[in-house]
Scaffold this active site. Structure first.
Site, mmCIF file in Angstrom:
data_model
loop_
_atom_site.group_PDB
_atom_site.id
_atom_site.type_symbol
_atom_site.label_atom_id
_atom_site.label_comp_id
_atom_site.label_asym_id
_atom_site.label_seq_id
_atom_site.Cartn_x
_atom_site.Cartn_y
_atom_site.Cartn_z
ATOM 1 C CB ILE A 36 -0.986 0.220 1.146
ATOM 2 C CG1 ILE A 36 -0.435 -0.210 2.593
ATOM 3 C CG2 ILE A 36 -2.103 -0.701 0.553
ATOM 4 C CD1 ILE A 36 -1.261 0.067 3.660
ATOM 5 C CG ASN A 92 13.122 -4.758 6.407
ATOM 6 O OD1 ASN A 92 14.428 -4.538 6.177
ATOM 7 N ND2 ASN A 92 12.364 -3.927 5.896
ATOM 8 C CD GLU A 100 6.931 0.075 8.999
ATOM 9 O OE1 GLU A 100 5.851 -0.013 8.317
ATOM 10 O OE2 GLU A 100 7.595 1.034 9.039
ATOM 11 C CB VAL A 101 4.027 -6.419 8.353
ATOM 12 C CG1 VAL A 101 3.034 -7.599 8.485
ATOM 13 C CG2 VAL A 101 3.392 -5.179 7.946
ATOM 14 C CG HIS A 105 7.104 -8.630 4.068
ATOM 15 N ND1 HIS A 105 6.745 -9.056 5.711
ATOM 16 C CD2 HIS A 105 7.684 -7.724 4.306
ATOM 17 C CE1 HIS A 105 7.328 -7.898 6.272
ATOM 18 N NE2 HIS A 105 7.826 -7.053 5.204
ATOM 19 C CG HIS A 107 9.904 -5.348 0.779
ATOM 20 N ND1 HIS A 107 9.000 -4.258 1.226
ATOM 21 C CD2 HIS A 107 9.988 -5.757 2.147
ATOM 22 C CE1 HIS A 107 8.916 -4.068 2.352
ATOM 23 N NE2 HIS A 107 9.365 -4.979 3.032
HETATM 24 P P1 AMP Z 1 8.550 -4.219 6.585
HETATM 25 O O1 AMP Z 1 8.988 -2.789 6.963
HETATM 26 O O2 AMP Z 1 9.484 -4.911 5.763
HETATM 27 O O3 AMP Z 1 7.630 -4.880 7.557
HETATM 28 O O4 AMP Z 1 7.209 -3.834 5.340
HETATM 29 C C1 AMP Z 1 6.061 -3.780 5.538
HETATM 30 C C2 AMP Z 1 5.219 -3.337 4.244
HETATM 31 O O5 AMP Z 1 4.054 -3.896 4.250
HETATM 32 C C3 AMP Z 1 5.490 -2.126 3.590
HETATM 33 O O6 AMP Z 1 5.608 -2.133 2.317
HETATM 34 C C4 AMP Z 1 4.078 -1.666 4.056
HETATM 35 O O7 AMP Z 1 3.570 -0.696 2.984
HETATM 36 C C5 AMP Z 1 3.256 -2.885 3.370
HETATM 37 N N1 AMP Z 1 1.809 -2.975 4.220
HETATM 38 C C6 AMP Z 1 1.364 -2.674 5.093
HETATM 39 N N2 AMP Z 1 0.102 -2.863 5.366
HETATM 40 C C7 AMP Z 1 -0.118 -3.285 4.134
HETATM 41 C C8 AMP Z 1 -1.675 -3.629 3.515
HETATM 42 N N3 AMP Z 1 -2.761 -3.596 4.065
HETATM 43 N N4 AMP Z 1 -1.568 -4.060 2.131
HETATM 44 C C9 AMP Z 1 -0.318 -4.099 1.652
HETATM 45 N N5 AMP Z 1 0.581 -3.656 2.025
HETATM 46 C C10 AMP Z 1 0.842 -3.217 3.323
#
Ligand code: AMP
Length: 112
Positions: A36, A92, A100-101, A105, A107
């Protein structure tokens, strides 16, 4: 190290379809969707469907087939994005580098 997966994270919600995503690729064990908040012209997130917190959790606990399928799928996603000739992968692992998530994942990114 013990990994505790929190299934209230946003990618778990995407996998359960309780929040929407723009999907690029899906197979039995992998999903790829647009971020997003893109930081590149092309910026897609590739995730395993099983609950792993981060890269280290995934490579320590997933089986060999799952790991191979995941990394081969990334190249399939790049083909779908038409960037297979040149792309960058970023992951990360942990809050100290900005994760953050907390669902593993990668990228898949490229400018232009
Ligand atoms: P990281 O900092 O490596 O954990 O990356 C988290 C990624 O998740 C970032 O690119 C955010 O923009 C993405 N993200 C967070 N919420 C959503 C969502 N609802 N849909 C798609 N991407 C998201």
């Amino acid at each position: 190290m013990k990994f505790n997966y929190d299934d209230s994270n946003v990618f778990a919600k995407i996998l359960s379809k309780s929040i929407p995503s723009t999907n690029i690729f899906e197979n039995e064990s992998v999903l790829a969707f647009k971020t997003i908040e893109p930081e590149y012209d092309h910026h897609v997130l590739v995730i395993p469907k099983k609950p792993y917190v981060s890269y280290a959790h995934f490579v320590r606990e997933a089986d060999q087939c799952e790991i191979a399928d995941f990394f081969k799928s990334i190249d399939e996603v790049a083909k779908k994005m038409k960037i297979e000739d040149s792309y960058k992968l970023i992951t990360n692992h942990g809050k100290h580098v900005g994760q953050e998530v907390f669902h593993f994942h990668v990228h898949l990114v490229r400018d232009n």
